[in-house]
Design an enzyme around this catalytic site. Structure first.
Site, PDB file in Angstrom:
ATOM      1  N   ASN A  16      -2.530   0.604   1.012  1.00 44.32           N
ATOM      2  CA  ASN A  16      -3.965   0.405   0.900  1.00 44.32           C
ATOM      3  C   ASN A  16      -4.366  -1.010   1.284  1.00 44.32           C
ATOM      4  OD1 ASN A  16      -6.642   0.314   0.180  1.00 44.32           O
ATOM      5  ND2 ASN A  16      -6.377   1.325  -1.775  1.00 44.32           N
ATOM      6  N   ASP A  17      -3.994  -1.985   0.456  1.00 48.94           N
ATOM      7  CA  ASP A  17      -4.461  -3.345   0.706  1.00 48.94           C
ATOM      8  C   ASP A  17      -3.949  -3.908   2.027  1.00 48.94           C
ATOM      9  OD1 ASP A  17      -5.771  -3.288  -1.739  1.00 48.94           O
ATOM     10  OD2 ASP A  17      -3.965  -3.889  -2.803  1.00 48.94           O
ATOM     11  N   VAL A  18      -2.754  -3.469   2.460  1.00 44.82           N
ATOM     12  CA  VAL A  18      -2.168  -4.048   3.676  1.00 44.82           C
ATOM     13  C   VAL A  18      -2.826  -3.500   4.942  1.00 44.82           C
ATOM     14  CG1 VAL A  18       0.045  -4.566   2.627  1.00 44.82           C
ATOM     15  CG2 VAL A  18      -0.292  -2.361   3.725  1.00 44.82           C
ATOM     16  N   ALA A  45      -4.548  -4.062  -5.857  1.00 46.31           N
ATOM     17  CA  ALA A  45      -5.329  -5.281  -5.997  1.00 46.31           C
ATOM     18  C   ALA A  45      -6.746  -4.983  -6.466  1.00 46.31           C
ATOM     19  CB  ALA A  45      -5.360  -6.042  -4.681  1.00 46.31           C
TER      20      ALA A  45
END
Lengths: 524, 116
Positions: free
Chosen positions: A450-452, A491
């Site tokens: 997700n965050d990456v 995050a």
């Protein structure tokens, strides 16, 4: 005194004389040589661990050196010509720790690996702290013969009066660093397995600094107190008594308590993608705490082992921060997870895709890139993933994996996971290569990452992850994102990618979805 | 106090030399590690700082038989230190086991490809 004779009879450097003391008793001691071999195996082991082909051997060599050093210490260690006793306790401890250690390490799932490392790291920190507690009590207690008086006798004849305050300093350093590492690792462990939530309050950094400041002042006062008590007593003869025994002891446990509080407060507000950085940092802390033991016992193998890990761990921490394009200070003070998670903007509609449709897209693509994330690890879907990759390859689809340096909960987490499923090395692409390949890619399959892959890192200066290099999957012709739900990632940040027109959401557990995809593709 | 700390440094000069050289050695060794190996490396380093077990053994072995505090704390320290060492090396080996089976695969594959 054997010590003085030793120093005058042989030109032996002071630092290691205690190791060779029993030369006086006529037995040649192999222990210094064993420690030398141990230190060398640690260096060679770390060196070999840095190449894929030799890594496993390197680990075994270091383990061999460690075994040698442990056995050597048990059977050959002499202090003032006296050998160790309490063998029953020592072997019982080794047995209990060994059995639990092997079982825990063998049983742990690949997904729980980072937690396990954090837990073992905490054990090491606690061990260093306990050594400091025992050595401190040993130093300030004044039994009829031995204790501080014998320490002072040794200090005068052997090293000089300085050794006592120096010793106190080392004991306190080991206590503070070991305890912070222990408390911090326990919190990191609890956070990674979801038992502890991120927690932050206003002005926490000031409180943290205050706690650290008070414990440093208390420690400095302690060293000064012991120093002041030793100096005049020495000139007055050997009658030594620490009148301030009460307050000294009290201060010592205050430092211990404050270190626990600091360790907890230090890790509590750090959340999200930053946990690997924290574990790596705490790992190097424990290294330094172990090195304090090296000073305490004039023990070169503890010193080399501890300092090597201390410096290597620090570099690893910095490398990880660099991969996220952030400074260490920013990670530690910037409170990733606890801070505001960006303004919740009005998001558009997302588009869901069914498994058969996704299967068709993948089966008729020419080039597919898979982006694995923590969701893949949680679902234990690495084998299903490899199977899908082989199936697509057999159909003539070129399949690659794009690995973000901090995907998962530890750097290299995805590499280890895919390696377990026998995915060949050459299929794994690093971030730069992958970002060049995305524009010419027909379909990107994001598995629980997700965050990456969050474009906010590039175009939203308000986002907490702004500036972090990401996998630019949005340049591909089509993106299929597999997630369990629309919940934000670790995050806690919304991901704009999911609402882009080129993106389709494929909801479900990664392993089940992959297995369904495999069945569907076989029928296409 | 400063004078006695200075003389402490003087007495431990060669240990301090070891510290300084080890710092640079650690940096040198790690800077060349490919990111693929970061997790096993962290785990391996974690096992190596388990060398603190030696201190625990010395504490345990020197504890007087009537000093229960030292005995109990020393015993606990030995257990925790062993956990760190044994667990650390075994976990690292488990991680690297997978790399080994993989690094053999491409070879065997390329060999079969050639033979085809």
């Amino acid at each position: 005194m054997t010590g003085t004779c030793m120093n005058s009879c042989f030109p032996i450097p002071l630092g290691i004389d205690s190791l060779l003391w029993n030369l006086g008793s006529g037995i040649w001691n192999f222990l210094p040589i064993i420690y030398l071999v141990g230190s060398v195996t640690f260096i060679i082991g770390l060196k070999m661990l840095s190449h894929p082909a030799t890594a496993r051997k390197g680990n075994l060599i270091a383990a061999g050196g460690m075994t040698l050093a442990i056995l050597g210490t048990i059977f050959l260690y002499r202090h003032n010509g006296e050998r160790l006793h309490n063998y029953g306790w020592i072997f019982a401890g080794l047995l209990i720790g060994g059995v639990i250690g092997v079982l825990a390490a063998r049983k742990v799932k690949m997904t729980a690996m980072p937690e396990m490392v954090s837990l073992f790291n905490g054990m090491g920190g606690a061990c260093a702290a306990l050594i400091s507690v025992v050595e401190f009590n040993h130093m300030i207690s004044v039994p009829p013969e031995g204790g501080i008086i014998s320490t002072v006798i040794k200090a005068i004849t052997d090293t000089g009066p300085a050794s006592l305050s120096g010793r106190t300093l080392i004991i306190l350093l080991g206590l503070i660093i070991g305890t912070v590492s222990f408390a911090g690792s326990m919190i990191a462990w609890g956070k990674l397995n979801g038992r502890i939530r991120d927690f932050a309050f206003r002005g926490q950094h000031i409180v943290n600094l205050l706690v650290l400041g008070v414990s440093v002042v208390a420690a400095a006062y302690l060293v000064a107190a012991i120093d002041n008590h030793v100096q005049p007593e020495l000139s007055a003869g050997l009658e030594l008594r620490l009148q301030a025994d009460g307050i000294v002891r009290w201060l010592f446990y205050l430092v211990l308590l404050l270190s626990v509080v600091y360790g907890v407060l230090f890790v509590m507000p750090i959340g999200g993608a930053d946990m690997p950085v924290v574990i790596s940092l705490l790992n190097s802390f424990t290294g330094v705490a172990a090195a304090c033991g090296g000073f305490l016992y004039n023990n070169p193998v503890m010193l080399t082992g501890g300092i090597l890990v201390g410096s290597a761990g620090t570099i690893l921490t910095i490398l990880m921060c660099r991969a996220m394009n952030r400074s260490l200070k920013n990670v530690l003070i910037g409170s990733f997870g606890g801070a505001k998670t960006g303004v919740a903007k009005e998001q558009g509609q997302y588009k869901a895709i069914s498994v058969p449709d996704a299967a068709v897209v993948l089966a008729y693509a020419q080039k597919v890139i898979i982006v694995p994330g923590y969701g893949l690890a949680v679902a234990q879907a690495q084998h299903a993933c490899h199977e899908l990759e082989k199936l697509l390859e057999d159909r003539g689809v070129s399949v690659q994996y794009a690995i973000h340096p901090v995907a998962g909960r530890m750097p290299g987490h995805m590499n280890v996971l895919l390696a377990e499923a026998d995915v060949p090395y050459e299929k794994l692409q690093e971030m730069e290569q992958a970002n060049e390949a995305f524009p010419s890619t027909d379909a990107v399959l994001v598995l629980g990452a997700n965050d990456v892959v969050n474009p906010a890192a590039k175009n939203d200066p308000d986002s907490p992850i702004y500036g972090m290099p990401i996998l630019e999957v949005e340049h591909a012709k089509m993106v299929i994102v597999n997630k369990r739900s629309m919940k934000p990632g670790y995050a806690g940040i919304e991901n704009d990618l999911f609402f882009r027109p080129k993106t389709s959401m494929l909801f479900g557990d990664a392993r089940q979805v992959l297995q369904q995809l495999i069945t569907e593709i076989k029928q296409v | 106090m400063i004078a006695s700390l200075l003389s402490f440094i003087q007495q431990h000069l060669e240990l301090i030399y070891i510290v300084i050289l080890s710092v640079f050695l650690g940096i040198e060794v790690i800077s060349r590690v490919p990111s693929v190996l970061h997790t096993p490396l962290m785990s391996g380093a974690n096992a190596i700082h388990g060398v603190v077990i030696i201190g625990a053994i010395i504490v345990m072995g020197e504890a007087p038989a009537d000093n229960y505090l030292a005995l109990v704390l020393g015993f606990l320290a030995v257990i925790l230190g062993t956990l760190n060492v044994v667990g650390g090396f075994v976990v690292t080996d488990r991680m690297l086991e997978m790399f080994k089976s993989k690094s053999q695969n491409p070879n065997s594959k390329s060999q079969t490809a050639k033979s085809k």
